[in-house]
Design an enzyme around this catalytic site. Structure first.
Site, PDB file in Angstrom:
ATOM      1  N   TYR A   6       0.808  -1.217   0.000  1.00  0.00           N
ATOM      2  CA  TYR A   6       0.000   0.000   0.000  1.00  0.00           C
ATOM      3  C   TYR A   6       0.847   1.275   0.000  1.00  0.00           C
ATOM      4  CZ  TYR A   6      -3.545  -3.387   1.429  1.00  0.00           C
ATOM      5  OH  TYR A   6      -4.370  -4.479   1.500  1.00  0.00           O
ATOM      6  N   TYR A 132     -14.310  -4.515   1.903  1.00  0.00           N
ATOM      7  CA  TYR A 132     -12.938  -4.957   1.645  1.00  0.00           C
ATOM      8  C   TYR A 132     -12.827  -6.386   2.157  1.00  0.00           C
ATOM      9  CZ  TYR A 132      -7.920  -5.560   1.813  1.00  0.00           C
ATOM     10  OH  TYR A 132      -6.652  -6.054   1.631  1.00  0.00           O
ATOM     11  N   ASP A 219     -17.463 -12.642   6.726  1.00  0.00           N
ATOM     12  CA  ASP A 219     -16.017 -12.464   6.730  1.00  0.00           C
ATOM     13  C   ASP A 219     -15.648 -11.854   8.075  1.00  0.00           C
ATOM     14  OD1 ASP A 219     -13.410 -11.613   6.515  1.00  0.00           O
ATOM     15  OD2 ASP A 219     -13.691 -10.470   4.666  1.00  0.00           O
ATOM     16  N   LYS A 246      -6.383 -13.506  10.873  1.00  0.00           N
ATOM     17  CA  LYS A 246      -5.769 -12.528  11.768  1.00  0.00           C
ATOM     18  C   LYS A 246      -5.598 -13.083  13.185  1.00  0.00           C
ATOM     19  CE  LYS A 246      -7.087  -8.367   9.187  1.00  0.00           C
ATOM     20  NZ  LYS A 246      -5.754  -7.986   8.713  1.00  0.00           N
TER      21      LYS A 246
END
Length: 395
Positions: A6, A132, A219, A246
């Site tokens: 990014y 996202y 998600d 995560k």
């Protein structure tokens, strides 16, 4: 040379070089920093946790990895059994992969093939505006954030709607017989701007999915393990497929799980070899990752992390709700997430270095200054993060 994420490499500032980390602290050669973002929201137990470290070391003394093709091992069996027990409802069938984005890809692949196996193919996905779901190709297609996916504008068979019940009902009225799934980040949209919405939207989505035979996918790569103030949003509204990542391993090793309910699994369980899910990441079920995840879940339960998260939320609301500045559009708090949204992204330029000089690592993006702290953080450490945020606007 490292190609950093990014970043426009030609213009990027030099990254801070970490030489050590422990608890909530990152150490550079000249500074000690409270990590206010948990290394992209995954390090819920903090760094160098002795039990997670020991679990990985013990497993490494046996073996680090074996493929799941034709082989199995105790850590992956134990983690599958633990997740079946730990997760709500009949979310019992775990398909492992090596990142949250791939976990989403697996979920989308399951949804498409579910209807193919039933003999009623459905091509479309209903997703959220500002969604996202990762940076792999199908995950980008179901996403809706041009800041991340500017070079990939084409969206095949995807409809994006706002988090409004009327928009949800209109989409089902128009597309219900073509939808294979509804895919959402439940309650909290992370990289799309820490956007928070009401549980009533998800309850209505569950009702409509049941009415029209559409799969509901959560998600929870970012929201799982307490980030919204719930263990999982799936505890409140039960999806057909749940994606975890995560915090699944406490952030110690990349790993993800796509967990399906019995209805989904049964559509693949067949005498027909063509009904098998033909997917297999090399590092799925990695033994080190499974060992870390098992120990992390044990610590999460034993140390009553949900009480820690409730305290974090209470302190966050006390310190930040009501804080105003003409440049601030809104301050939002949900569970272990606090977001300060500004009108103009230029008003956050320089904040990262400002925070660094005051002993806080922060990584604002676009118009969003936020915190997603490790759950082991102490009150004075959390207050220091918020004092640093407020000090930026009081200069």
């Amino acid at each position: 040379m490292i190609w950093y994420p990014y970043q426009q490499m030609k213009k990027m500032d030099p990254p801070y070089k970490i030489v050590d980390a422990q608890g909530v602290y990152l150490h550079t050669e000249d500074q000690t920093l409270i990590d206010s973002v948990s290394s992209w929201w995954c390090m819920i137990h903090g760094y160098k946790h002795p039990e997670l470290t020991a679990a990985i070391q013990a497993q490494a003394g046996k073996f680090c990895h074996v493929m799941l093709g034709g082989l199995t091992h105790q850590p992956v069996e134990d983690l599958s059994n633990k997740l079946a027990e730990f997760l709500p409802g009949d979310l019992d069938y775990c398909f492992f992969s090596d990142s949250g984005s791939v976990g989403v890809e697996v979920a989308l692949k399951m949804a498409v093939q579910y209807y193919v196996n039933l003999g009623t193919p459905r091509p479309m996905v209903l997703a959220l505006e500002h969604a996202y779901h990762g940076d792999t190709f199908r995950a980008m297609e179901v996403g809706d954030d041009e800041d991340y996916h500017l070079a990939f504008p084409n969206k095949r068979d995807v409809v994006h709607i706002p988090t409004e019940i009327s928009a949800l009902e209109e989409a089902f009225a128009q597309y219900h017989d073509q939808l294979n799934c509804v895919l959402v980040e439940p309650l909290l949209q992370g990289a799309g701007g820490m956007r928070m919405y009401d549980i009533s939207f998800l309850k209505r989505a569950r009702e409509l999915c049941d009415q029209y035979g559409v799969l509901l996918i959560f998600d929870e790569v970012a929201t799982g393990f307490g980030r919204t103030g719930n263990r999982f949003v799936a505890d409140l509204v039960l999806p057909d497929i749940l994606v975890l990542g995560k915090a699944l391993t406490g952030g110690y090793i990349g790993h993800a799980a796509t967990v399906a309910n019995h209805k989904v699994y049964d559509a693949f369980y067949s005498d027909d070899p063509n009904h098998a899910l033909m997917h297999g990441p090399t590092f799925m079920g990695n033994a080190l990752a499974c060992a870390a995840a098992l120990k992390g879940i044990e610590v999460f339960e034993r140390e009553d992390y949900m009480s820690k998260i409730q305290k974090i939320e209470a302190i966050s609301k006390r310190e930040m709700l009501g804080f105003t500045d003409p440049r601030i559009k809104e301050v939002r708090v949900m569970g272990g997430c606090t977001c300060v949204e500004v009108y103009d992204p230029k008003d956050l330029a320089g904040f990262q270095e400002f925070a660094y000089q005051r002993g806080v690592f922060s990584r604002p993006f676009l118009s969003y200054m936020y915190s997603m702290v490790p759950y082991i953080i102490q009150e004075d450490e959390l207050v220091k993060i918020f004092d640093t945020m407020k000090a930026w606007f009081r200069r």
